[in-house]
Design a protein around this motif. Structure first.
Motif: not given
Length: 276
Positions: A153-159
């Protein structure tokens, strides 16, 4: 000025620090850390300055500071601060990123303040597990759930979720059914299933509706019920079903069944005497 209470605990298994401030009214000047900070405001309101931006941190909100993010805050309500937080070193974050994304590249989280009930729930749950000295399995699982959500939700890249077959999940179940009395770890179960920790956690929960740790607890309580029904003592049942200690067994059993192990056993002993 009343200083309130402050509690700090370093978790050697997760390699991170948990701390809490309760009843704290002091201001904190601009400063920064060499680690990530994931925090939750349980009470109080703060005027926060982070990386040149003026923000408000209200009760129920979560903060996400990256290493090097300068921040400071002052109290802005009558209620003193009650704040729970986790300090995550970059090396610990790198291991989490590798597990969850396949890359050790350190993420950057934004924004600094989020209103997210699910994230807050996972953070509070993990914090409580650490403070209460819970088993490594439960803590590691909770950390992965929290880190996965924050990265997505808030990282530089999705997981993105990794694909895993039903067969792999069933292998994990079979392993726990067979080895429940042993001191299992998430790594043991992943090895048996042939999945990474993050893949197993997502796939297992999606397929079974519970996490691997909750599944293992259910297996252990179910086996303990059979032992108690046959007349075994709670101490023996705890030992034979893999619980760390009598207190952990009693708490888990009571939460699942609604009766203490002793009361449950007594029901069957009483029934047996009635039929003699």
């Amino acid at each position: 000025m009343k200083q309130g209470s402050r509690t700090i605990r370093y978790d050697e298994q997760l390699h991170l620090e948990a701390y809490s401030f309760e009843g704290v009214a002091q201001s904190f000047p601009q400063h920064f850390h060499a680690y990530y900070v994931w925090g939750y405001a349980a009470q109080g309101e703060r005027l926060l300055t982070c990386c040149g931006k003026q923000l408000t941190l209200a009760a129920g909100e979560t903060v996400l500071f990256n290493p090097g993010d300068d921040h400071g805050c002052v109290q802005s309500s009558e209620a003193a601060l009650h704040y729970l937080a986790l300090n995550v070193p970059p090396e610990t974050m790198a291991r989490l990123a590798q597990e969850l994304t396949g890359s050790e590249q350190l993420p950057r989280f934004a924004p600094a303040v989020v209103s997210d009930r699910e994230a807050a729930y996972y953070l509070r749950s993990l914090h409580a597990l650490i403070m209460n000295g819970a088993q490594a399995f439960a803590k590691e699982e909770a950390l992965l759930l929290l880190a996965s959500l924050l990265l997505e939700r808030y990282g530089a890249a999705s997981c993105p979720a990794a694909a895993a077959s039903d067969t792999a999940v069933e292998k994990a179940c079979a392993y726990m059914q067979e080895q429940f009395a042993q001191r299992l770890t998430l790594e043991n179960i992943c090895r048996a299933a042939g999945l990474s920790k993050s893949s197993l956690l997502r796939s297992f929960t999606r397929a079974k509706g519970v996490t691997p740790y909750r599944y293992l607890q259910t297996v252990r309580v179910s086996r303990a019920q059979k032992l108690l029904e046959s007349g075994e003592t709670p101490a023996t049942a705890a030992l034979l079903t893999g619980f760390a200690d009598q207190s952990h067994f009693t708490n888990t059993f009571t939460n699942f069944i609604g009766l203490t192990p002793g009361s449950y056993r007594e029901m069957f002993l009483k029934a047996g005497r009635e039929y003699e």
